[in-house]
Design a protein around this motif. Structure first.
Motif, PDB file in Angstrom:
ATOM      1  N   THR A  15      15.201  27.378  12.241  1.00 28.76           N
ATOM      2  CA  THR A  15      15.671  26.756  11.001  1.00 28.76           C
ATOM      3  C   THR A  15      14.974  27.409   9.817  1.00 28.76           C
ATOM      4  O   THR A  15      13.746  27.458   9.776  1.00 28.76           O
ATOM      5  CB  THR A  15      15.359  25.245  11.003  1.00 28.76           C
ATOM      6  OG1 THR A  15      15.989  24.657  12.144  1.00 28.76           O
ATOM      7  CG2 THR A  15      15.858  24.583   9.740  1.00 28.76           C
ATOM      8  N   PRO A  16      15.721  27.933   8.842  1.00 29.67           N
ATOM      9  CA  PRO A  16      15.096  28.580   7.689  1.00 29.67           C
ATOM     10  C   PRO A  16      14.296  27.604   6.829  1.00 29.67           C
ATOM     11  O   PRO A  16      14.545  26.396   6.832  1.00 29.67           O
ATOM     12  CB  PRO A  16      16.276  29.133   6.888  1.00 29.67           C
ATOM     13  CG  PRO A  16      17.491  28.914   7.694  1.00 29.67           C
ATOM     14  CD  PRO A  16      17.162  27.962   8.791  1.00 29.67           C
ATOM     15  N   SER A  17      13.348  28.172   6.111  1.00 29.76           N
ATOM     16  CA  SER A  17      12.570  27.455   5.084  1.00 29.76           C
ATOM     17  C   SER A  17      11.688  26.342   5.634  1.00 29.76           C
ATOM     18  O   SER A  17      11.349  25.406   4.910  1.00 29.76           O
ATOM     19  CB  SER A  17      13.493  26.897   3.992  1.00 29.76           C
ATOM     20  OG  SER A  17      14.235  27.958   3.415  1.00 29.76           O
ATOM     21  N   VAL A  26       8.093  24.899   6.786  1.00 33.85           N
ATOM     22  CA  VAL A  26       6.657  25.131   6.626  1.00 33.85           C
ATOM     23  C   VAL A  26       5.973  24.387   7.767  1.00 33.85           C
ATOM     24  O   VAL A  26       6.101  23.167   7.879  1.00 33.85           O
ATOM     25  CB  VAL A  26       6.131  24.629   5.266  1.00 33.85           C
ATOM     26  CG1 VAL A  26       4.618  24.778   5.191  1.00 33.85           C
ATOM     27  CG2 VAL A  26       6.810  25.367   4.126  1.00 33.85           C
ATOM     28  N   ASP A  69      14.542  32.941   8.444  1.00 39.34           N
ATOM     29  CA  ASP A  69      13.916  33.473   7.229  1.00 39.34           C
ATOM     30  C   ASP A  69      13.185  32.370   6.461  1.00 39.34           C
ATOM     31  O   ASP A  69      13.494  31.187   6.587  1.00 39.34           O
ATOM     32  CB  ASP A  69      14.980  34.088   6.316  1.00 39.34           C
ATOM     33  CG  ASP A  69      15.682  35.282   6.954  1.00 39.34           C
ATOM     34  OD1 ASP A  69      15.092  35.914   7.848  1.00 39.34           O
ATOM     35  OD2 ASP A  69      16.819  35.571   6.538  1.00 39.34           O
ATOM     36  N   PHE A  70      12.224  32.812   5.638  1.00 36.32           N
ATOM     37  CA  PHE A  70      11.477  31.939   4.726  1.00 36.32           C
ATOM     38  C   PHE A  70      10.680  30.852   5.452  1.00 36.32           C
ATOM     39  O   PHE A  70      10.584  29.720   4.986  1.00 36.32           O
ATOM     40  CB  PHE A  70      12.411  31.314   3.677  1.00 36.32           C
ATOM     41  CG  PHE A  70      13.116  32.332   2.830  1.00 36.32           C
ATOM     42  CD1 PHE A  70      12.442  32.977   1.808  1.00 36.32           C
ATOM     43  CD2 PHE A  70      14.439  32.654   3.076  1.00 36.32           C
ATOM     44  CE1 PHE A  70      13.090  33.932   1.031  1.00 36.32           C
ATOM     45  CE2 PHE A  70      15.087  33.603   2.307  1.00 36.32           C
ATOM     46  CZ  PHE A  70      14.420  34.251   1.278  1.00 36.32           C
ATOM     47  N   VAL A  71      10.091  31.195   6.575  1.00 32.30           N
ATOM     48  CA  VAL A  71       9.259  30.267   7.348  1.00 32.30           C
ATOM     49  C   VAL A  71       7.792  30.544   7.020  1.00 32.30           C
ATOM     50  O   VAL A  71       7.388  31.693   6.873  1.00 32.30           O
ATOM     51  CB  VAL A  71       9.515  30.428   8.861  1.00 32.30           C
ATOM     52  CG1 VAL A  71       8.497  29.649   9.686  1.00 32.30           C
ATOM     53  CG2 VAL A  71      10.941  29.998   9.200  1.00 32.30           C
ATOM     54  N   THR A  72       6.994  29.496   6.926  1.00 30.12           N
ATOM     55  CA  THR A  72       5.551  29.629   6.731  1.00 30.12           C
ATOM     56  C   THR A  72       4.837  28.999   7.918  1.00 30.12           C
ATOM     57  O   THR A  72       5.170  27.883   8.317  1.00 30.12           O
ATOM     58  CB  THR A  72       5.093  28.920   5.432  1.00 30.12           C
ATOM     59  OG1 THR A  72       5.746  29.535   4.318  1.00 30.12           O
ATOM     60  CG2 THR A  72       3.594  29.004   5.251  1.00 30.12           C
ATOM     61  N   ASN A 126       8.914  35.763   5.552  1.00 32.60           N
ATOM     62  CA  ASN A 126       8.061  34.720   6.117  1.00 32.60           C
ATOM     63  C   ASN A 126       6.627  34.902   5.647  1.00 32.60           C
ATOM     64  O   ASN A 126       6.238  35.988   5.219  1.00 32.60           O
ATOM     65  CB  ASN A 126       8.121  34.788   7.649  1.00 32.60           C
ATOM     66  CG  ASN A 126       9.533  34.604   8.143  1.00 32.60           C
ATOM     67  OD1 ASN A 126      10.111  33.548   8.001  1.00 32.60           O
ATOM     68  ND2 ASN A 126      10.100  35.660   8.703  1.00 32.60           N
ATOM     69  N   ASN A 151       7.745  40.362   4.920  1.00 31.51           N
ATOM     70  CA  ASN A 151       6.889  39.290   5.424  1.00 31.51           C
ATOM     71  C   ASN A 151       5.504  39.449   4.827  1.00 31.51           C
ATOM     72  O   ASN A 151       5.037  40.568   4.603  1.00 31.51           O
ATOM     73  CB  ASN A 151       6.822  39.351   6.953  1.00 31.51           C
ATOM     74  CG  ASN A 151       8.151  38.990   7.571  1.00 31.51           C
ATOM     75  OD1 ASN A 151       8.568  37.853   7.527  1.00 31.51           O
ATOM     76  ND2 ASN A 151       8.821  39.969   8.142  1.00 31.51           N
TER      77      ASN A 151
END
Length: 136
Positions: free
Chosen positions: A17-19, A21, A67-70, A106, A129
């Motif tokens: 799942t994108p985004s 945290v 994408d955009f995972v922390t 990421n 990244n």
């Protein structure tokens, strides 16, 4: 945002799942520890009414496929060849890793990788990244 409190966790996370945290929070017992390996057992065989279970261990702790995972604030340990052999993704080009990244944009930060036999952070077909302030 998913906050994980102090403690020991046996995981093979697959983030799709994108985004998202995923943040480790020290709630007084130290940073949460992610042990690479399943927290469940697999049925190996059933013979004469007796079921034999085999515990999976090793492999990758966290695979990032969105994408955009922390991922930040964890101790990651136990990265080994999956046992039983053949139960993990060790045949791909990255191999098993503490954190494996297959996506873009990421952030992997403020993690500590200890007592691992294989790669701490593996990147494959990914770009932009940020890998910051990790101890390997």
């Amino acid at each position: 945002m998913i906050e994980v409190r102090s403690g020991d966790y046996w995981v093979n996370l697959n983030i799709t799942t994108p985004s998202i945290v995923l943040r480790g929070i020290d709630t007084g017992g130290g940073r949460p520890v992610l042990h690479a390996g399943s927290s469940t057992a697999e049925i190996e065989e059933t013979v004469g009414g007796t079921t034999f279970m085999t515990e999976k261990s090793g492999g990758t702790a966290v695979a990032i496929r969105a994408d955009f995972v922390t991922v930040e604030g964890f101790v990651i340990t136990g990265v080994t060849w999956p046992r039983p052999y053949g139960s993990g993704e060790h045949n791909d080009l990255i191999g098993d890793a503490g954190i494996r990244v297959y996506s873009d944009f990421n952030k992997i930060m403020n993690n500590t990788f200890v007592e691992n036999e294989l790669t701490a952070i593996g990147l494959w077909n990914s770009s932009n990244n940020q890998i910051m302030r990790n101890t390997i």
